[in-house]
Design an enzyme around this catalytic site. Sequence first.
Site, short mmCIF file in Angstrom:
data_model
loop_
_atom_site.label_atom_id
_atom_site.label_comp_id
_atom_site.label_asym_id
_atom_site.label_seq_id
_atom_site.Cartn_x
_atom_site.Cartn_y
_atom_site.Cartn_z
N HIS A 142 1.18 -1.36 0.15
CA HIS A 142 0.04 -0.03 -0.22
C HIS A 142 0.87 1.22 -0.07
O HIS A 142 2.17 1.39 -0.12
CB HIS A 142 -1.04 0.01 1.12
CG HIS A 142 -0.32 -0.08 2.41
ND1 HIS A 142 0.62 1.01 2.93
CD2 HIS A 142 -0.38 -1.01 3.56
CE1 HIS A 142 0.94 0.74 4.25
NE2 HIS A 142 0.52 -0.45 4.66
N CYS A 150 3.08 -4.43 6.66
CA CYS A 150 2.79 -4.47 5.46
C CYS A 150 3.98 -3.97 4.49
O CYS A 150 5.22 -3.37 5.06
CB CYS A 150 1.83 -3.57 5.02
SG CYS A 150 0.18 -4.13 5.65
#
Length: 330
Positions: A142, A150
């Site tokens: 992202h 992430c």
Amino acid sequence: MLRQLCGLAFLLIALSGCASRNLDVRGLDPIPPRLVAEMKARGMTPADPIFIRIHKQESELELWKRDRTGKFALLKTYPLCRWSGKLGPKMAEGDRQAPEGFYTVTSAMLNPRSKFNLSFDLGFPNRLESALGWKGTALMVHGACSSSGCYAMTDHGVEEVYAVVRDALAAGQDGFQVQALPFRMTPQNLSRHRADPNMPFWRNLKEGSDRFDILRQPPVVRACGRRYVFNAPPDGELDPLGRCPAFGAEAETADRLAAISLRDEAALNSPSAEAARSYVDGGMHPSFRQILATSGAKRLEKMTSSDVPVSRPEAALADPYRSQAVATGR
């Protein structure tokens, strides 16, 4: 009168909903013309299938595309702005580890309304990870340059990757493979990390990475014997925790894989490389560290992907053992 007011309220709600959808155009921007031109120059189109490879230690994301030869070629390398945890796989919810493994991303896993600008879910845990009891949710690539398990890019970086991903899936690619690796699988890195307890797991990941380097096709990934396998026939069920059946040798790759395995053993037994230092909490591409040191965090928020150009000649990626093979005469 009450009926008219209710009707007006309903109309305003409906209009506000439409307005909200019209204003939210994230994920709809086209691929930048300069990148489309680069595809054309390399014999690719926006509709051609893609493949992504992530190297955690180097904080880089490689975007590959199939070209007119039918093989995959490197299109662009993007610097990762942030990943959390340390080298090694993700095993538990809340451990802040960015995952390592083989994943397949479909169109249903794209999120144009992510609170981190744009995102796509890696699909952790995969079938093997689930069987091993590894847990975690919403492990993404992202934007927003912030990570808690992430792989984070800048907003501009993820917008570009997202557009390429979206168009390839819309053109008919069922799903694309992501290889999330701890580092570039070079002899030097193997030697530096030879004492790490994750080395058996990493060497299993390297089998899939090596197959891609040799064939320039994403390998078919299955699991048995508590590990990934890449030469299993496509039919028949495999138990990720059960014993692996006997698989036939791959004539096209067997010799090269055997040669790479010998070099891996030499690298792992070599004391020449400096031992790796442990990571306290994640990493960031060096270009971003330099920006933080000189301009601060606000500069990162306004940065475009062209501000931190990262590229690697594809010849250098053709065979990670090329320089060693030349030096040893192999």
